[in-house]
Design an enzyme around this catalytic site. Structure first.
Site, short mmCIF file in Angstrom:
data_model
loop_
_atom_site.label_atom_id
_atom_site.label_comp_id
_atom_site.label_asym_id
_atom_site.label_seq_id
_atom_site.Cartn_x
_atom_site.Cartn_y
_atom_site.Cartn_z
N SER A 115 -6.41 3.31 -24.26
CA SER A 115 -6.10 2.91 -25.64
C SER A 115 -4.92 1.96 -25.73
CB SER A 115 -5.82 4.15 -26.49
OG SER A 115 -4.71 4.86 -25.98
N LYS B 113 -2.19 9.49 -34.14
CA LYS B 113 -1.52 8.21 -33.91
C LYS B 113 -0.96 7.63 -35.20
CE LYS B 113 -4.34 7.12 -29.85
NZ LYS B 113 -5.39 6.27 -29.26
#
Length: 715
Positions: free
Chosen positions: A583, A626
């Site tokens: 990611s 996140k």
């Protein structure tokens, strides 16, 4: 003249022997065995062990081992279950009272509990097979009055036809019938539908026929004429046992998420909602499988495993048993405890769980197992397949504020002896603690900081001259004075744009985290240096990004030979912390592009996503965590993959409040928000706060060579 008779020693001994004596320990044990109503297999094992004790001298070591073994078997809850009722409204009320937030988690738990208990309210169906019409009618009349649905058949062949079209829970069959007798029907049911119990009824009841029927799989055996009270009792016991087995089967819940998010306390709330006993077994650091399965009795000091020990302590065979920190199990030469859990957590196997010390199968199907883990990626795949994971994500600032006011603060004021004082925390004070002194997904550090403030206030009260001075209101300034300089800074909001530095969002075991990817360029021969304790996947992501930049150097305005005489260094700070995962590919791209073009990248723009060799941005996991991490760091704009649109749209308003979430599909769409001056994104962002920049000045579609009119096939 009277003479006193002299008693000889032999005569006195005889008199003492004829006097009534107290029962021996073995006699007491034999009486307990008769009253225990143990299962047939367990009764045989205990009786055989008792016969060995009768032939063994009490001074021999094996005597105490056998005696303690029988004591353990008799103390286990073989047939003892707590009466648990499930009320959906009460369960909802318990979960809401114990926990604030976690709406999706609580909804999933209620669905799980409802599915587990709905089968108990369904009307159970019984098939009566008998060639005597009067016997069928009597049993049907009695069982219908008990609330059961009944179907009747005159022989086994007709019973099979009914089973083909009806859902049957129990079969009551005669032994002697035409066309197909009871034994043949029993054997057919065991082959095709072994989950259906069968009760044998016959007028030719003998010990041998009863034993033969039980050996072939019958659940019970009754003689004719049937005692209707005994029939009611037997049917109820058999169906209740089957119901418990059905409720025990199904997925095992595994609560996964960062520490301090309430996984263990939610398990306690589930036990309270179901009115069951709660047992917690911590598996952190467990390396010896004998801790779970026990030691064999041949070893000195052998003990049963933790599972059997906790069930003995609970006294019931249907508690809520939490296997805490299941991802912290170790493995060494003493065995693999995770392999033991394969049997414990498998509904198809745990009906006959065998402890090494007990050496008898114990039915664990009635136990409701719940596991907790911070990171399920460390679990063996076969073990993970036996569980259904429910993710506990981090709390928003609003949720933390409410939890602190409703739960944490009253508890800490009471522990500090301030409950009788008029101590009041303002919302600004609690927000200061949340933002400046904690940086976590859970609540543990928040509770520590509030506890620290309460202790300091308690000391101030004791040091006052009168000792009764009211502390008053605690505001933000008081928090700063009591806790000292703030421990965390909103680095993204306070940092200035820099060339070669980009802000990324990653998922860690403790929740979402913000990282800064730093890059540097120096004279060299085109070497790519990667530092920061990186894993193999992260290194491959950096190589992919560099190859993409080299292939599209002209489109990005980069010199085509930038890599020939330069070395590039990509660094992830906090090098002592291992990092891996795909990611961060988008963040590496943004940092390298900023370095090679000389344009400073905005630090208050955070991004996540996996980048391919053609510049496409692929979806990633952990979006909610996140985004929360970005908010804690003061990020204003969040760039997420377009493929995560549905997950982004499902986020609560509290999660996305205060940040602009932009969805991007390829590398070109990163440029405008990344290099735009702060404040310029308001005009382009939709009112919903979730959108995507439509105007992109850079076209990264595959380029085709111009068509040669003289040779159209070229290009």
């Amino acid at each position: 003249m009277f003479f006193k008779k002299r008693i000889e020693p032999a005569e006195e001994t005889s008199r003492h022997q004829t006097a009534p004596s107290s029962p021996s320990p073995l006699d007491l044990l034999r009486g307990r065995i008769r009253e225990a109503h143990l299962p047939h297999l367990v009764m045989e094992a205990v009786t055989g062990e008792l016969e060995k004790l009768e032939k063994t001298e009490p001074a021999v070591a094996e005597y105490s081992v056998g005696f303690n073994y029988i004591e353990l078997v008799l103390s286990l809850p073989w047939n003892v279950s707590s009466q648990c009722t499930f009320d959906l409204e009460r369960a909802q009320r318990v979960l809401d009272t114990r926990h604030y937030g976690l709406a999706q988690v609580k909804q999933r738990i209620l669905e799980f509990l409802a599915a587990k208990t709905l089968c108990s309210k369904a009307r159970q169906s019984i098939l009566i097979v008998d060639d005597e019409e009067i016997a069928r009618a009597n049993m049907e009349h009695v069982l219908k009055k008990e609330g059961y649905a009944c179907h009747c058949a005159s022989h086994g062949a007709e019973a099979l036809e009914i089973m083909a079209r009806e859902d049957i829970d129990l079969i009551i069959t005669d032994l002697k019938m035409e066309r197909m007798d009871g034994i043949e029907l029993l054997q057919h049911v065991n082959r095709t539908s072994p989950e259906i119990p069968v009760i044998m009824v016959t007028g030719f009841a003998t010990v041998s026929s009863a034993v033969d029927a039980l050996k072939k799989g019958a659940a019970h055996y009754l003689g004719k004429p049937v005692n209707l009270d005994e029939l009611r009792k037997t049917v109820k016991e058999v169906l209740e046992k089957k119901l418990f087995v059905q409720m025990g089967k199904g997925p095992i819940l595994c609560f996964t998420g960062p520490p301090g998010t309430g996984k263990t306390s939610v398990g306690k709330a589930i036990a309270e909602a179901l009115q069951r006993q709660f047992i917690r077994i911590s598996l952190a650091g467990l390396r010896d499988e004998a801790e779970l399965r026990g030691h064999r009795r041949t070893y000195v000091g052998a003990l049963p495993g933790r599972v059997i020990t906790e069930l003995k302590r609970a006294g019931v065979n249907n508690p809520v048993l939490m296997l805490d920190e299941i991802d912290k199990i170790g493995q060494d030469f003493r065995g693999d405890p995770a392999s033991v859990l394969l049997e414990v957590l498998d509904p198809e196997q745990n009906t006959h769980f065998t402890d090494h010390y007990l050496e008898l199968p114990f039915d664990l199907s009635r136990v409701m197992f719940i596991a907790t883990a911070n990171d399920v990626s460390t679990l063996p795949r076969p073990l993970l397949d036996r569980m259904e994971c429910i993710e506990f994500s981090g709390y928003t600032e609003k949720e933390k504020l409410h939890i602190a006011q409703q739960f944490i603060l009253p508890r800490q004021l009471k522990l500090a002896g301030l409950s009788k004082f008029s101590v009041a925390f303002t919302s600004e004070a609690l927000s200061r603690v949340i933002n400046d002194y904690t940086r976590e997904s859970g609540l543990r550090n928040l509770e520590r900081q509030i506890s620290d403030i309460c202790r300091k206030i308690a000391m101030m009260c004791l040091k006052s001259t009168s000792g009764q001075e009211e502390p008053g209101q605690v505001d933000a300034a008081t928090v700063s004075r009591l806790l000292g300089p703030r421990k965390f800074y909103r680095e993204a909001a306070e940092a200035v744009p820099q060339v070669g530095v980009a802000t990324g969002m990653v998922w860690a075991e403790t929740g979402g985290e913000i990282i800064s990817v730093e890059t540097a360029r120096m004279p060299g021969s085109g070497t790519l240096l990667l530092t920061g304790s990186l894993g193999e996947v992260l290194r491959e992501s950096a190589q992919t990004v560099l190859s993409f930049l080299r292939s599209k150097s002209e489109a990005f305005g980069i010199a085509a030979d930038f890599y020939q005489h330069s070395d590039l260094h990509v660094h992830f700070p906090s090098g002592a912390i291992p990092k891996d995962g795909p990611s961060a590919g988008v963040t590496i791209f943004a940092a390298l592009l900023s370095l090679l073009t000389g344009r400073p990248a905005r630090r208050d723009v955070a991004m996540t996503g996996e980048m391919t060799l053609t510049g496409r941005i692929l979806p990633v996991n952990g979006i909610r965590e996140k985004v929360l991490a970005a908010k804690r760091a003061g990020v204003r704009v969040v760039l997420l993959p377009l493929a995560n649109r549905e997950e982004v749209e499902a986020l609560e308003g509290d999660v996305v409040a205060g940040v602009r979430v932009l969805l991007v599909a390829n590398a070109a769409e990163l440029l405008e928000p990344l290099f735009a001056p702060p404040g310029s994104e308001e005009e382009k962002t939709p009112a919903s706060g979730v959108g995507m920049f439509q105007t992109v000045s850079l076209d990264l579609a595959p380029q085709r060579n111009p068509v040669d009119p003289e040779n159209p096939d070229r290009g």
